[in-house]
Motif scaffolding. Structure first.
Motif, mmCIF file in Angstrom:
data_model
loop_
_atom_site.group_PDB
_atom_site.id
_atom_site.type_symbol
_atom_site.label_atom_id
_atom_site.label_comp_id
_atom_site.label_asym_id
_atom_site.label_seq_id
_atom_site.Cartn_x
_atom_site.Cartn_y
_atom_site.Cartn_z
ATOM 1 N N GLY A 50 0.788 -1.226 0.000
ATOM 2 C CA GLY A 50 0.000 0.000 0.000
ATOM 3 C C GLY A 50 0.823 1.280 0.000
ATOM 4 N N LEU A 51 2.122 1.180 0.275
ATOM 5 C CA LEU A 51 2.940 2.383 0.362
ATOM 6 C C LEU A 51 3.101 3.067 -0.994
ATOM 7 C CD1 LEU A 51 4.675 4.248 2.137
ATOM 8 C CD2 LEU A 51 6.634 2.802 1.527
ATOM 9 N N VAL A 52 3.289 2.294 -2.043
ATOM 10 C CA VAL A 52 3.495 2.891 -3.368
ATOM 11 C C VAL A 52 2.294 3.762 -3.747
ATOM 12 C CG1 VAL A 52 3.821 2.411 -5.825
ATOM 13 C CG2 VAL A 52 5.035 1.036 -4.117
ATOM 14 N N GLY A 53 1.090 3.235 -3.596
ATOM 15 C CA GLY A 53 -0.110 4.002 -3.911
ATOM 16 C C GLY A 53 -0.266 5.224 -3.025
ATOM 17 N N LEU A 54 0.050 5.056 -1.746
ATOM 18 C CA LEU A 54 -0.047 6.179 -0.814
ATOM 19 C C LEU A 54 0.929 7.283 -1.189
ATOM 20 C CD1 LEU A 54 -1.139 7.470 1.764
ATOM 21 C CD2 LEU A 54 0.602 6.182 3.028
ATOM 22 N N LEU A 55 2.160 6.923 -1.524
ATOM 23 C CA LEU A 55 3.138 7.931 -1.929
ATOM 24 C C LEU A 55 2.682 8.675 -3.184
ATOM 25 C CD1 LEU A 55 6.480 6.004 -1.285
ATOM 26 C CD2 LEU A 55 5.502 7.861 0.090
ATOM 27 N N THR A 56 2.035 7.958 -4.103
ATOM 28 C CA THR A 56 1.508 8.591 -5.312
ATOM 29 C C THR A 56 0.418 9.597 -4.959
ATOM 30 O OG1 THR A 56 2.031 6.663 -6.659
ATOM 31 C CG2 THR A 56 0.346 8.161 -7.523
ATOM 32 N N VAL A 57 -0.496 9.209 -4.080
ATOM 33 C CA VAL A 57 -1.578 10.116 -3.658
ATOM 34 C C VAL A 57 -1.002 11.367 -3.011
ATOM 35 C CG1 VAL A 57 -3.501 10.377 -2.035
ATOM 36 C CG2 VAL A 57 -3.338 8.325 -3.443
ATOM 37 N N ASP B 137 0.726 13.551 -5.656
ATOM 38 C CA ASP B 137 -0.291 14.229 -6.461
ATOM 39 C C ASP B 137 -0.989 15.336 -5.673
ATOM 40 O OD1 ASP B 137 0.399 12.506 -8.490
ATOM 41 O OD2 ASP B 137 -1.441 11.296 -8.354
ATOM 42 N N GLY B 138 -1.026 15.201 -4.352
ATOM 43 C CA GLY B 138 -1.644 16.212 -3.493
ATOM 44 C C GLY B 138 -0.715 17.371 -3.148
ATOM 45 N N GLY B 139 0.494 17.377 -3.716
ATOM 46 C CA GLY B 139 1.402 18.496 -3.513
ATOM 47 C C GLY B 139 2.459 18.291 -2.446
ATOM 48 N N TYR B 140 2.529 17.099 -1.875
ATOM 49 C CA TYR B 140 3.526 16.831 -0.845
ATOM 50 C C TYR B 140 4.861 16.473 -1.498
ATOM 51 C CZ TYR B 140 0.037 16.666 2.894
ATOM 52 O OH TYR B 140 -0.926 16.990 3.795
ATOM 53 N N ASP B 141 5.946 17.081 -1.007
ATOM 54 C CA ASP B 141 7.271 16.682 -1.487
ATOM 55 C C ASP B 141 7.679 15.421 -0.719
ATOM 56 O OD1 ASP B 141 8.552 17.354 0.980
ATOM 57 O OD2 ASP B 141 9.140 19.324 0.252
ATOM 58 N N PRO B 142 8.799 14.787 -1.080
ATOM 59 C CA PRO B 142 9.184 13.543 -0.402
ATOM 60 C C PRO B 142 9.306 13.674 1.117
ATOM 61 C CG PRO B 142 10.406 13.744 -2.431
ATOM 62 C CD PRO B 142 9.668 15.047 -2.243
ATOM 63 N N ALA B 143 9.890 14.752 1.614
ATOM 64 C CA ALA B 143 10.047 14.923 3.064
ATOM 65 C C ALA B 143 8.683 15.057 3.746
ATOM 66 C CB ALA B 143 10.918 16.134 3.372
ATOM 67 N N VAL C 194 3.405 10.082 6.748
ATOM 68 C CA VAL C 194 3.314 8.639 6.979
ATOM 69 C C VAL C 194 3.728 8.277 8.410
ATOM 70 C CG1 VAL C 194 4.274 6.406 6.260
ATOM 71 C CG2 VAL C 194 3.578 8.065 4.540
ATOM 72 N N PHE C 195 4.594 9.086 9.021
ATOM 73 C CA PHE C 195 5.087 8.793 10.368
ATOM 74 C C PHE C 195 4.451 9.660 11.450
ATOM 75 C CE2 PHE C 195 8.261 6.562 7.966
ATOM 76 C CZ PHE C 195 8.616 5.510 8.796
ATOM 77 N N THR C 196 3.412 10.415 11.109
ATOM 78 C CA THR C 196 2.739 11.262 12.085
ATOM 79 C C THR C 196 1.426 10.615 12.497
ATOM 80 O OG1 THR C 196 3.729 13.234 11.118
ATOM 81 C CG2 THR C 196 1.780 13.568 12.478
ATOM 82 N N ASP C 197 1.136 10.631 13.782
ATOM 83 C CA ASP C 197 -0.089 10.028 14.310
ATOM 84 C C ASP C 197 -1.304 10.692 13.664
ATOM 85 O OD1 ASP C 197 -2.290 9.159 15.789
ATOM 86 O OD2 ASP C 197 -1.162 9.121 17.655
ATOM 87 N N ALA C 198 -2.126 9.876 13.021
ATOM 88 C CA ALA C 198 -3.298 10.405 12.307
ATOM 89 C C ALA C 198 -4.603 9.877 12.882
ATOM 90 C CB ALA C 198 -3.203 10.046 10.830
ATOM 91 N N ASP C 199 -4.582 9.454 14.139
ATOM 92 C CA ASP C 199 -5.797 8.942 14.804
ATOM 93 C C ASP C 199 -6.419 7.777 14.055
ATOM 94 O OD1 ASP C 199 -5.579 10.885 16.815
ATOM 95 O OD2 ASP C 199 -6.595 12.344 15.553
ATOM 96 N N LEU C 200 -5.630 6.830 13.589
ATOM 97 C CA LEU C 200 -6.153 5.704 12.796
ATOM 98 C C LEU C 200 -6.681 4.516 13.601
ATOM 99 C CD1 LEU C 200 -3.606 5.730 9.902
ATOM 100 C CD2 LEU C 200 -5.997 6.277 9.782
ATOM 101 N N SER D 257 -6.394 0.674 3.794
ATOM 102 C CA SER D 257 -7.530 1.325 3.113
ATOM 103 C C SER D 257 -7.872 2.669 3.734
ATOM 104 C CB SER D 257 -8.755 0.421 3.142
ATOM 105 O OG SER D 257 -8.489 -0.764 2.440
ATOM 106 N N GLU D 258 -7.950 2.725 5.049
ATOM 107 C CA GLU D 258 -8.289 3.984 5.725
ATOM 108 C C GLU D 258 -7.184 5.022 5.541
ATOM 109 O OE1 GLU D 258 -10.338 6.905 7.811
ATOM 110 O OE2 GLU D 258 -11.002 5.080 6.818
ATOM 111 N N VAL D 259 -5.944 4.574 5.537
ATOM 112 C CA VAL D 259 -4.818 5.488 5.324
ATOM 113 C C VAL D 259 -4.950 6.146 3.960
ATOM 114 C CG1 VAL D 259 -2.323 5.625 5.024
ATOM 115 C CG2 VAL D 259 -3.267 4.190 6.835
ATOM 116 N N LYS D 260 -5.190 5.348 2.937
ATOM 117 C CA LYS D 260 -5.301 5.894 1.581
ATOM 118 C C LYS D 260 -6.519 6.814 1.468
ATOM 119 C CE LYS D 260 -4.724 4.635 -3.200
ATOM 120 N NZ LYS D 260 -4.550 3.563 -4.172
ATOM 121 N N ARG D 261 -7.633 6.453 2.098
ATOM 122 C CA ARG D 261 -8.824 7.318 2.080
ATOM 123 C C ARG D 261 -8.513 8.687 2.681
ATOM 124 N NH1 ARG D 261 -11.981 2.783 2.656
ATOM 125 N NH2 ARG D 261 -11.762 2.683 4.906
#
Length: 124
Positions: free
Chosen positions: A71-78, A81-87, A93-99, A113-117
């Motif tokens: 799932g990481l490849v798809g997440l990195l693409t999203v 595409d959303g304007g995030y640079d690599p850093a 990906v490493f910040t607590d997102a209440d998942l 699935s929830e991460v990508k959503r």
């Protein structure tokens, strides 16, 4: 934990504990360094300096059982595409997102699935 946005500059060393140099990452994935660099160019993986002056490295948690975490490849693409640079992508990906917990933990536990959503929702 501060929110990571496309406009923020994250402190990666404080977010990501373990890093792999490119040679070690290639070995862990069972590919040559040339193949790893191709993966990086295709945004299938991210390598960057954890701190200013460091060489590019891959977060160790991006590799699991000899593969890029599912799932990481798809997440990195999203995120890209959303304007995030690599850093910023690595920081998100490493910040607590209440998942509950961090997106990387959810991906490694096959709960991507929830991460990508959530990442897709940020793009709007």
């Amino acid at each position: 934990m501060p929110e990571v946005t496309p406009d923020s500059t994250p402190d990666l060393r404080s977010l990501v504990a373990d890093w792999l140099d490119l040679e070690t990452a290639a070995d862990a994935l069972g590919v040559s360094e040339t193949q790893l660099r191709t993966m990086l160019r295709r945004h299938e993986l991210v390598a960057l300096p954890p701190s200013p002056g460091d060489r590019a490295q891959v977060p160790a948690l991006f590799v699991q059982d000899g593969l890029v975490v599912k799932g990481l490849v798809g997440l990195l693409t999203v995120l890209h595409d959303g304007g995030y640079d690599p850093a910023q992508s690595v920081a998100w990906v490493f910040t607590d997102a209440d998942l509950p917990g961090r997106p990387i933990d959810a991906l490694r536990e096959n709960r991507g699935s929830e991460v990508k959503r959530r990442a897709q929702a940020m793009a709007f």
